[in-house]
Write a protein that holds these residues in place. Structure first.
Motif, PDB file in Angstrom:
ATOM      1  N   ASP B  29       0.837  -1.205   0.000  1.00 53.26           N
ATOM      2  CA  ASP B  29       0.000   0.000   0.000  1.00 53.26           C
ATOM      3  C   ASP B  29       0.867   1.248   0.000  1.00 53.26           C
ATOM      4  O   ASP B  29       2.053   1.209   0.355  1.00 53.26           O
ATOM      5  CB  ASP B  29      -0.907   0.005   1.238  1.00 53.26           C
ATOM      6  CG  ASP B  29      -1.943  -1.099   1.134  1.00 53.26           C
ATOM      7  OD1 ASP B  29      -2.359  -1.401  -0.015  1.00 53.26           O
ATOM      8  OD2 ASP B  29      -2.295  -1.683   2.180  1.00 53.26           O
ATOM      9  N   GLU B  30       0.248   2.338  -0.357  1.00 55.01           N
ATOM     10  CA  GLU B  30       0.965   3.608  -0.447  1.00 55.01           C
ATOM     11  C   GLU B  30       1.528   3.994   0.923  1.00 55.01           C
ATOM     12  O   GLU B  30       0.855   3.848   1.945  1.00 55.01           O
ATOM     13  CB  GLU B  30       0.016   4.693  -0.955  1.00 55.01           C
ATOM     14  CG  GLU B  30       0.737   5.985  -1.260  1.00 55.01           C
ATOM     15  CD  GLU B  30      -0.008   6.809  -2.294  1.00 55.01           C
ATOM     16  OE1 GLU B  30      -1.168   6.472  -2.589  1.00 55.01           O
ATOM     17  OE2 GLU B  30       0.595   7.761  -2.798  1.00 55.01           O
ATOM     18  N   GLY B  31       2.749   4.448   0.937  1.00 56.70           N
ATOM     19  CA  GLY B  31       3.345   4.967   2.167  1.00 56.70           C
ATOM     20  C   GLY B  31       3.994   3.903   3.039  1.00 56.70           C
ATOM     21  O   GLY B  31       4.553   4.218   4.093  1.00 56.70           O
ATOM     22  N   GLU B  32       3.954   2.664   2.609  1.00 58.27           N
ATOM     23  CA  GLU B  32       4.570   1.609   3.422  1.00 58.27           C
ATOM     24  C   GLU B  32       6.092   1.650   3.336  1.00 58.27           C
ATOM     25  O   GLU B  32       6.648   2.138   2.360  1.00 58.27           O
ATOM     26  CB  GLU B  32       4.090   0.231   2.940  1.00 58.27           C
ATOM     27  CG  GLU B  32       2.692  -0.139   3.427  1.00 58.27           C
ATOM     28  CD  GLU B  32       2.441  -1.630   3.280  1.00 58.27           C
ATOM     29  OE1 GLU B  32       2.569  -2.356   4.284  1.00 58.27           O
ATOM     30  OE2 GLU B  32       2.147  -2.062   2.158  1.00 58.27           O
ATOM     31  N   PHE B  33       6.727   1.113   4.365  1.00 60.67           N
ATOM     32  CA  PHE B  33       8.188   0.910   4.353  1.00 60.67           C
ATOM     33  C   PHE B  33       8.382  -0.563   4.679  1.00 60.67           C
ATOM     34  O   PHE B  33       8.167  -0.982   5.815  1.00 60.67           O
ATOM     35  CB  PHE B  33       8.846   1.811   5.394  1.00 60.67           C
ATOM     36  CG  PHE B  33      10.361   1.838   5.316  1.00 60.67           C
ATOM     37  CD1 PHE B  33      11.094   0.821   4.705  1.00 60.67           C
ATOM     38  CD2 PHE B  33      11.072   2.906   5.863  1.00 60.67           C
ATOM     39  CE1 PHE B  33      12.472   0.870   4.633  1.00 60.67           C
ATOM     40  CE2 PHE B  33      12.456   2.957   5.795  1.00 60.67           C
ATOM     41  CZ  PHE B  33      13.153   1.948   5.185  1.00 60.67           C
ATOM     42  N   ILE B  34       8.760  -1.310   3.674  1.00 62.03           N
ATOM     43  CA  ILE B  34       8.837  -2.765   3.850  1.00 62.03           C
ATOM     44  C   ILE B  34      10.297  -3.206   3.763  1.00 62.03           C
ATOM     45  O   ILE B  34      11.016  -2.814   2.836  1.00 62.03           O
ATOM     46  CB  ILE B  34       8.032  -3.489   2.747  1.00 62.03           C
ATOM     47  CG1 ILE B  34       6.566  -3.027   2.790  1.00 62.03           C
ATOM     48  CG2 ILE B  34       8.121  -4.999   2.891  1.00 62.03           C
ATOM     49  CD1 ILE B  34       5.739  -3.574   1.643  1.00 62.03           C
ATOM     50  N   ALA B  35      10.702  -3.994   4.715  1.00 62.55           N
ATOM     51  CA  ALA B  35      12.033  -4.596   4.655  1.00 62.55           C
ATOM     52  C   ALA B  35      11.868  -6.041   4.186  1.00 62.55           C
ATOM     53  O   ALA B  35      11.035  -6.776   4.725  1.00 62.55           O
ATOM     54  CB  ALA B  35      12.696  -4.552   6.014  1.00 62.55           C
ATOM     55  N   VAL B  36      12.651  -6.393   3.192  1.00 64.47           N
ATOM     56  CA  VAL B  36      12.600  -7.762   2.670  1.00 64.47           C
ATOM     57  C   VAL B  36      13.878  -8.463   3.104  1.00 64.47           C
ATOM     58  O   VAL B  36      14.979  -8.025   2.754  1.00 64.47           O
ATOM     59  CB  VAL B  36      12.491  -7.769   1.130  1.00 64.47           C
ATOM     60  CG1 VAL B  36      12.359  -9.204   0.607  1.00 64.47           C
ATOM     61  CG2 VAL B  36      11.311  -6.932   0.667  1.00 64.47           C
ATOM     62  N   PRO B 160       9.479   9.567  -7.404  1.00 66.69           N
ATOM     63  CA  PRO B 160       8.858   8.279  -7.736  1.00 66.69           C
ATOM     64  C   PRO B 160       7.792   7.899  -6.698  1.00 66.69           C
ATOM     65  O   PRO B 160       7.841   8.364  -5.559  1.00 66.69           O
ATOM     66  CB  PRO B 160      10.041   7.323  -7.683  1.00 66.69           C
ATOM     67  CG  PRO B 160      10.952   7.911  -6.671  1.00 66.69           C
ATOM     68  CD  PRO B 160      10.807   9.389  -6.768  1.00 66.69           C
ATOM     69  N   ARG B 161       6.870   7.028  -7.101  1.00 67.28           N
ATOM     70  CA  ARG B 161       5.879   6.494  -6.171  1.00 67.28           C
ATOM     71  C   ARG B 161       6.536   5.437  -5.269  1.00 67.28           C
ATOM     72  O   ARG B 161       6.157   5.264  -4.144  1.00 67.28           O
ATOM     73  CB  ARG B 161       4.743   5.851  -6.966  1.00 67.28           C
ATOM     74  CG  ARG B 161       3.993   6.825  -7.834  1.00 67.28           C
ATOM     75  CD  ARG B 161       2.715   7.297  -7.179  1.00 67.28           C
ATOM     76  NE  ARG B 161       1.686   6.300  -7.263  1.00 67.28           N
ATOM     77  CZ  ARG B 161       0.669   6.195  -6.382  1.00 67.28           C
ATOM     78  NH1 ARG B 161       0.626   7.017  -5.357  1.00 67.28           N
ATOM     79  NH2 ARG B 161      -0.254   5.275  -6.539  1.00 67.28           N
ATOM     80  N   PHE B 162       7.534   4.733  -5.852  1.00 62.96           N
ATOM     81  CA  PHE B 162       8.212   3.671  -5.092  1.00 62.96           C
ATOM     82  C   PHE B 162       9.712   3.902  -5.079  1.00 62.96           C
ATOM     83  O   PHE B 162      10.279   4.267  -6.105  1.00 62.96           O
ATOM     84  CB  PHE B 162       8.006   2.297  -5.755  1.00 62.96           C
ATOM     85  CG  PHE B 162       6.620   1.800  -5.703  1.00 62.96           C
ATOM     86  CD1 PHE B 162       6.167   1.068  -4.615  1.00 62.96           C
ATOM     87  CD2 PHE B 162       5.753   2.065  -6.742  1.00 62.96           C
ATOM     88  CE1 PHE B 162       4.870   0.606  -4.585  1.00 62.96           C
ATOM     89  CE2 PHE B 162       4.468   1.606  -6.710  1.00 62.96           C
ATOM     90  CZ  PHE B 162       4.010   0.880  -5.622  1.00 62.96           C
TER      91      PHE B 162
END
Lengths: 437, 243
Positions: B29-36, B160-162
């Motif tokens: 989703d928009e605004g997320e900060f995901i660590a993979v 950018p969006r991402f």
């Protein structure tokens, strides 16, 4: 974006100066050699009178017996006999037309300061000047009356007038050709042509004659031609009159035909003339045979550009191809080494097309630089050719067309060599390089 | 915003098929900060490359802002990548011949942004990463941390969006790594969506959402294996490890 690509190309060249210089040198040498042979070929094959080359026709009459072989492709003699040339010259037909032949005279002046010298002279009709677009600086051509009465008059070219009269108006003055006094009636602007198409007998690339006189003077002055004289049967010739009445070929004939109708009418006239001559028993020929060839057809017919010259141009292009093969190899190495950077650019949004164009701009710049240096090498090559004893040595120059063609050929050739490496690098999968950089 | 459904990636050689990703499902989703996170060779980078449209996927559906990525041509993908995605790489991947200003300018040029606007954005981004005074420096004149900040500025310049970051701190010492992470957090707070691949569990824990990739699948995939595919898709993207 194009300017940006040029900037990137320049940086790329600076980054690998040695490889870039090698590529530029390779294309320069290839272009230099190609342009040397191509320039000579271009000058040789260039239309010498483009605005009316399709309106000027060389006349050939076959006044030999059937079965008589000649060295032309259709067995028709290249020149005319005196009696045919003069018959056509004096015919009451409306076209501009003239017989002509080259002669050699010793030029002398009353002034002892001027040393005698040999001058190549064209013995011709007054129509010669308008047919070949010769312009007058002073005076004009001799009149019809002067031509009909075989008056000893001459037209000089500008250089001869400069030599004899320091460039002043010499009309009305006198000059001696051999031992005969001639009155000058005109001075033409210097005639500069690359190919002496109107008389290919003594070399296609010699300079035009510097003095012109009426053709009607041949008989009274017993003027000997300085060109080829060819016969096809045994004739007893002991006097100049017998020579004039002989079946030997030694004069050229040109006619200006401006419309298809004029061409047809003149063809009909020649047909009728030959039929009439046939009935006089001069030759045994079932079908009258003649040629009317325009300037370019005439040059091809006479093989002005020899097969050797064409082979030379082909070989020089082969050499260019070898240079390009080397450039292709160097480009492959250079571009593929840059694949990681291309990967980054692709990741940042560059399309394959943008990458492809960027690399083609770079090879175009290499081509442009190679082309410019190539022109210098070609000038050196042409300078060398001018020092040889080739008959076309005087043609070894580069005109504006060839000067512009050199970088155009170089750029096109480099693009050709660069297409494959550029295509290969633009297909770079960015992901492969991003992790490994 | 970003949705991957049953994404698979197979590398094919003459004799061997390697499944880098299989049935990979994720929603961002928009605004997320995901660590993979995940072990080496688990498919983290492959996932990031596919998310960034740097390489094609073998099967499944990938929607990015309602655009079906699978139907796009190479040039359309390049255009979409340029418009919506910013990359930050472990090795910085700055172009050595270009100074900082010119490096940041690269994606903006490909987007066709006019010179004055480019200048404004570049100066703004350099200011943001604290390197405004170094605009004319070449990358090799900077430290690793500074180079990574330039890479972040380059990624940000296109708005950018991402932001996709592949081991952004992998080549940095701990101090510099922390500074870069703080910068990413700040960017995320300002609204950018960030997906960051990392080996560093400490950094991963700082991200609000963690996912783990193991053998080309989300680690918690097995929890859902008995459920219908629609449900799997609905569940896909749930964090395997909560920070």
């Amino acid at each position: 974006m194009f300017l940006h690509y040029i900037d990137l190309s320049w940086r790329s060249m600076k980054r690998t100066p040695l490889v870039s210089m090698l590529m530029i040198l390779a294309i320069a040498v290839g272009i230099g050699i190609t342009m040397t042979s191509l320039s000579v070929y271009h000058m040789m094959s260039m239309d010498p009178i483009p605005h009316k080359s399709d309106k000027l026709f060389s006349v050939q009459l076959n006044t030999t017996d059937d079965g008589n072989n000649w060295w032309t492709e259709d067995d028709v003699p290249l020149q005319l006999t005196y009696k045919d040339a003069m018959a056509l010259h004096n015919a009451d037909t409306p076209e501009r037309k003239t017989a002509s032949v080259r002669a050699l005279f010793t030029v002398q002046m009353d002034d002892k300061e001027v040393k005698p010298f040999l001058a190549s002279t064209r013995v011709t009709g007054r129509d010669f000047f308008p047919i070949f677009d010769l312009e007058f600086v002073y005076g004009d051509a001799w009149t019809s009356e002067q031509e009909a009465s075989a008056t000893p008059v001459v037209v000089l070219d500008e250089e001869t007038n400069d030599r004899l009269f320091a460039g002043e108006n010499s009309v009305g003055k006198q000059v001696y050709l051999d031992d005969t006094a001639f009155r000058i009636v005109g001075v033409i602007k210097q005639w500069r042509i690359h190919t002496k198409y109107y008389d290919l007998n003594n070399g296609a690339f010699n300079s035009p004659e510097s003095i012109f006189m009426p053709i009607t003077l041949i008989a009274p002055l017993e003027i000997q031609n300085m060109g080829n004289t060819n016969g096809w049967k045994y004739e007893e010739i002991n006097t100049f009159q017998e020579r004039l009445q002989s079946e030997m070929f030694w004069l050229q004939f040109w006619v200006e035909l401006n419309t298809p109708e004029e061409l047809k009418n003149y063809s009909d006239y020649l047909q009728a003339y030959l039929s009439e001559q046939g009935t006089k028993g001069r030759f045994e020929r079932k079908t009258p045979q003649f040629n009317l060839k325009d300037v370019n057809e005439w040059m091809q017919y006479n093989k002005v550009v020899s097969a050797d010259n064409k082979v030379l141009v082909g070989l020089s292009f082969l050499f260019l191809a070898v240079c390009l093969a080397n450039i292709l190899g160097l480009l492959l190495g250079k571009f593929l080494r840059r694949a990681p950077e291309v990967g980054v650019r692709r990741a940042l949004g560059a399309s394959k097309r943008q990458i492809f164009i960027q690399h083609l701009v770079e090879v175009s710049m290499l081509g442009l630089l190679g082309g410019v240096i190539g022109i210098a090498i070609a000038q050196l090559g042409l300078w060398g050719v001018r020092f040889t004893s080739n008959e076309y040595a005087s043609l070894a120059t580069m005109d504006i067309k060839m000067l512009l063609a050199a970088p155009a050929i170089a750029i096109s050739a480099c693009i050709l060599a660069g297409i494959y490496p550029a295509w290969l690098v633009c297909r770079t999968q960015p992901a492969i390089y991003l992790k490994t950089q | 915003m970003l949705s991957m459904k049953n994404i698979s990636k197979v590398y094919q050689t003459e004799k061997v098929q390697t499944h880098a990703l299989r049935d990979f499902n994720l929603n961002v989703d928009e605004g997320e900060f995901i660590a993979v996170t995940g072990p080496s060779g688990s498919g983290k980078t492959t996932f990031l490359n596919i998310a960034g449209m740097l390489e094609p996927f073998t099967g499944g559906d990938f929607m990015l802002d309602d655009v079906n990525v699978g139907t796009l041509s190479d040039n359309q993908r390049a255009d979409l990548r340029n418009q919506k995605i910013g990359f930050i790489f472990q090795g910085f991947n700055l172009i050595p011949d270009l100074n900082l200003y010119e490096n940041i300018e690269v994606p903006l040029r490909y987007r066709g942004i006019k010179s004055a606007e480019r200048k404004r954005r570049i100066e703004e981004c350099l200011e943001k990463v604290g390197l405004a005074s170094r605009a004319k420096h070449l990358p090799q004149q900077l430290s690793g941390g500074q180079q990574q900040r330039v890479a972040i500025a380059r990624a940000l310049a296109g708005k950018p969006r991402f932001l996709l970051a592949d081991e952004p701190t992998g080549n940095l010492d701990s101090l510099m790594a922390r500074q870069v992470m703080e910068l990413l957090e700040e960017i995320n707070r300002e609204g950018s969506t960030i997906i960051m691949v990392t080996h560093d569990s400490e950094l991963a824990r700082r991200a609000p959402r963690n996912i783990q990739v193991v053998d080309g699948q989300l680690a918690d995939f097995t929890l859902y294996q008995n459920k219908a595919m629609d449900e799997i898709a609905a569940k896909a993207g749930q964090p395997a490890i909560e920070a």
